[in-house]
Scaffold this active site. Structure first.
Site, PDB file in Angstrom:
ATOM      1  N   CYS A 189      -8.459  -6.122  -7.287  1.00  0.00           N
ATOM      2  CA  CYS A 189      -7.496  -5.816  -6.215  1.00  0.00           C
ATOM      3  C   CYS A 189      -7.988  -4.769  -5.212  1.00  0.00           C
ATOM      4  O   CYS A 189      -7.318  -4.533  -4.207  1.00  0.00           O
ATOM      5  CB  CYS A 189      -6.175  -5.379  -6.820  1.00  0.00           C
TER       6      CYS A 189
ATOM      7  N   HIS B 267      -1.205   1.666  -2.855  1.00  0.00           N
ATOM      8  CA  HIS B 267      -1.384   0.369  -3.511  1.00  0.00           C
ATOM      9  C   HIS B 267      -0.017  -0.156  -3.954  1.00  0.00           C
ATOM     10  O   HIS B 267       0.326  -1.289  -3.663  1.00  0.00           O
ATOM     11  CB  HIS B 267      -2.342   0.520  -4.692  1.00  0.00           C
TER      12      HIS B 267
ATOM     13  N   HIS C 128       1.519  -9.030  -3.213  1.00  0.00           N
ATOM     14  CA  HIS C 128       0.204  -8.512  -3.581  1.00  0.00           C
ATOM     15  C   HIS C 128      -0.823  -9.629  -3.390  1.00  0.00           C
ATOM     16  O   HIS C 128      -0.867 -10.581  -4.173  1.00  0.00           O
ATOM     17  CB  HIS C 128       0.231  -8.039  -5.042  1.00  0.00           C
TER      18      HIS C 128
END
Lengths: 364, 413
Positions: free
Chosen positions: B171, B304, B341
């Protein structure tokens, strides 16, 4: 397509290779790599059709040295890919002070990644239902899982990065390492590649037509690692140049880009031919026939960036007082080509430094 | 402080001259940015693949943009990831004035720094399904799923012939691709780089996250005490990065400068962050040190913030430690509440939002989080918060495998 060129970075500081690590079908360490026998070739059956098998080059997992990873908690669910990576890095770090790891970076290179875990996870949820998908298996399918395991096992506190690509990604990893070192991001960088052959990846090669009769391609597995620094002290050899890779989109473009590469190789420097035995072999032979040969070793199959790592270490073992430099073209099997320029290091007495087996070929 | 000297002398400042994005909120930067500011809710039932048996069945699924330069046959052959990547890269190149009229790149040797976690995984799934059924896999599925194929798709589309690097740091990949592109420029290896991330929703990844029980069936609520998990998204984000000298020589005015990139690895666990967030602090510290700035200089932080219990708690703790207890600046939000995401694309898309916050002074609000964690309570940007001048913004990403990355953007005046 517009003309391409190879931006050669000859004004860069050289990269010193201070240690290497190897896992190959020939055995653990660099010495077996130089003495390969054809017995490393085995037969493997397709996952889709177990009655059909093809020759592959596999790592001998019955070697007792693999047992040293059995108790490692981070590797309890890891597969061959992570084990190969960790073992190569272990060899490259033998004898190094613990403190050296505090600013040591790690760049891992894979092509297929953990296809074994991905296939198991996929078969699991398709077979048993999505509700029963394995939460333990899924994280191991991620490309950077093996990199993460290796960094944790060895306590590497510098930056880490995972690259995906063919043989050219090995050169791109070396270029990334050089940039990290030049920018002060790390005091030393491990560039390591790993690849695992499974019956599923064999199916992939089969579907892609790479296993057709008459094609020389043989899948191989294993790993390779180089420890790179900017310090010549105790280094084994130097990487003088690692130019940017150049892409090709089809066989026609490959031929034209490859001829340009052949023209741009420094003249008079012996070339270690890396494509011998592979489908790119005839092209390499035709292009480089005018250049002095640095010799070659028996074919060890193809494992993308891992093969590039094996070739680098094999070529380094051919450096000598009489052959102080070697060029290493790296023909990416999928999308890019590049090359490396290796140079011999003399010690204080003017003698060539060799790849000492004791440094990384531990006894069983 | 990282020493940033190069053999080639002083490092060149890195300018951002073009941006492109495709998200569940729209096919370009402006529609995605509008949705982020207005608090759009992109979650909808996934119809790309079967989700029967999963606990969660929705995601921020994006519509596929058209690609006018390709025929419909060519477009159909592309994996979903490339169908996001090409329009986002197109927008970035066009904005940077690097496209000529037929859609080819003006600077064909421009290298690519790409990021993804899955590449063309849906083709890989079709291949696996075929061999599980005992059939030979189709060449198309096996030949076009690996991430280097998306690099080739971009090179074909824009007739680029520079080298490409594909980074797969889970990620944080998107941020790392931008960071490495900047490093190529700082080190003098490149003058202009097209960098970005792309990700397509696939069954394997969706089922995988569902198996970890971290997908939410409600609204994604980053940093809220009542958060219940993450919302998977997809899309692409691309930036054109150039040395400032190169940009000015083309008479291109930069949006801003990329002044710092920090990266650190958390060795704690494959999927869980260290509770103290040490590696995240190290990444932010490294980015700031490179720009010779202190933490007070940062006006906005794109966190994040996935909305999962463990990530947000560790992240909030790290920020509190880094910016001080009860911190109010930088103002902070996680835009994943509105775009989901996007994994390998997340870092690049969120970098675009960080640049937009810097250049407009508008702060992406933290949506869906009425009851925030105490460590970040005072700092969360709220809806209707007045725009403010910002000198520096930061974008932070954390990923599986312990990857932590921080990018620092600074105003160019």
């Amino acid at each position: 397509m517009p003309p391409c060129y190879f931006p050669v970075m000859t004004d860069r500081s050289p990269l010193y290779v201070s240690a290497v690590g190897i896992v190959s079908p020939a055995g653990l360490g660099a010495e077996p790599l130089r003495q390969l026998h054809s017995s490393a070739e085995k037969e493997m059956a397709l996952s889709s059709s177990p009655s059909r098998s093809f020759p592959v080059f596999l790592v001998d997992r019955s070697d007792p040295r693999w047992n040293r990873w059995v108790e490692e908690p981070r590797l309890r669910r890891a597969g061959g890919l992570a084990l190969f990576l960790v073992e190569a890095i272990h060899q490259a770090l033998v004898g190094l002070r613990e403190q050296a790891r505090s600013r040591m970076g790690l760049i891992s290179v894979f092509n297929n990644g953990s296809i074994a875990h991905t296939a198991r996870f996929f078969a699991g949820y398709r077979g048993q239902g999505r509700r029963f998908a394995s939460p333990l298996l899924f994280p191991e399918t991620v490309y950077n899982a093996a990199t993460s395991h290796a960094a944790a096992v060895f306590g590497l506190l510098g930056p880490t990065c995972t690259l995906v690509g063919d043989e050219s990604a090995w050169v791109e990893g070396i270029r990334m390492a050089r940039i990290w070192l030049e920018l002060g991001r790390a005091s030393a960088v491990l560039v390591a590649a790993a690849e695992e052959v499974t019956s599923v990846s064999l199916d992939a090669f089969h579907s892609a037509g790479w296993l057709r009769k008459g094609r020389a391609f043989r899948p191989a597995e294993g790993s390779a690692a180089l420890l790179l620094t900017t310090c010549p002290q105790d280094a084994l050899f130097v990487l003088v140049d690692a130019p940017a890779s150049i892409p090709y989109r089809n066989q026609e473009e490959l031929a034209s880009v490859a001829s340009r590469l052949a023209c741009e190789l420094p003249p008079g420097v012996p070339v270690y031919q890396t494509a011998e035995g592979s489908w790119l072999g005839p092209l390499e032979k035709a292009l480089l026939r005018q250049m002095p040969s640095a010799g070659s070793f028996p074919y060890l199959g193809e494992a993308f960036a891992v093969s590039a790592g094996w070739h680098t270490i094999r070529a380094a073992s051919l450096l000598s007082e009489r052959r102080r430099e070697i060029l290493l073209p790296l023909w990416g099997s999928i999308h890019q080509i590049s090359w490396l320029h290796l140079r011999c290091l003399g010690d204080a007495g003017g003698r060539r430094r060799t790849l000492p087996p004791s440094r990384f070929d531990e006894p069983a | 402080m990282q020493v940033m000297t190069s053999k080639r002398g002083a490092r060149s400042p890195v300018a951002v001259t073009g941006m492109g994005a495709v998200t569940a909120l729209g096919w370009d930067v402006s529609s995605s940015w509008k949705g982020v500011l207005e608090g759009a809710h992109p979650a909808r039932p996934v119809d790309l693949f079967e989700t029967e048996g999963c606990r969660c069945r929705s995601a921020a699924q994006a519509a596929i943009p058209p690609i006018p330069s390709l025929t419909s046959k060519e477009t159909r052959r592309l994996p979903r990831a490339s169908r996001f990547a090409i329009p986002a890269a197109w927008e970035a190149l066009a904005q940077a004035d690097l496209l000529i009229s037929n859609g080819r790149a003006k600077l064909p040797h421009t290298p690519l720094c790409l990021a993804t976690t899955g590449g063309g995984m849906e083709f890989g799934e079709r291949f696996l399904a075929e061999i599980l059924a005992g059939r030979k896999g189709h060449l198309r599925w096996v030949g076009r799923y690996q991430p280097e194929q998306q690099a080739l798709d971009l090179q074909r589309c824009f007739e680029l012939c520079g080298h490409s690097v594909v980074i797969a740091n889970s990620c944080s990949s998107g941020a790392d691709a931008l960071g490495y592109a900047a490093q190529l420029i700082w080190s003098g290896e490149a003058a202009c780089v097209l960098a970005g991330g792309f990700e397509a929703l696939t069954e394997t990844v969706f089922v995988g996250f569902d198996s970890l029980r971290i997908l939410t069936t409600e609204r994604c609520a980053p940093f809220d005490r009542g958060r219940s998990g993450l919302l998977l998204g997809e899309g692409a984000g691309f930036l054109v990065l150039e040395s400032l000298e190169h940009a000015l020589s083309r008479r291109t005015r930069p949006f801003c400068l990329l002044t710092g990139y920090g990266q650190a690895t958390d060795l704690c666990h494959l999927t869980q962050p260290s509770p103290d967030g040490g590696a995240l602090c190290q990444a932010m510290e490294s980015a700031l040190a490179q720009a010779k700035l202190s933490s007070e200089a940062v006006g906005y932080l794109n966190a994040h913030g996935t909305g999962t219990a463990l990530n947000d708690e560790a992240e909030a703790r790290a920020y509190s430690r880094f910016f001080g207890a009860g911190w109010q600046t930088p103002r902070m939000s996680s835009t994943k509440a509105t775009i989901g995401h996007a994994l390998g694309a997340a870092g690049a898309i969120e970098a675009v939002f960080s640049v937009l916050a810097l250049s407009t002074g508008r702060l992406p609000p933290q949506w869906n989080s009425p009851d925030p964690l105490p460590e970040v309570e005072q700092a969360l940007a709220r809806p209707l918060e007045a725009p403010r001048p910002l000198d520096h913004t930061m974008s932070v990403n954390v990923g599986f495998g312990g990857s932590n990355a921080a990018l620092l953007f600074s105003r160019y005046d």
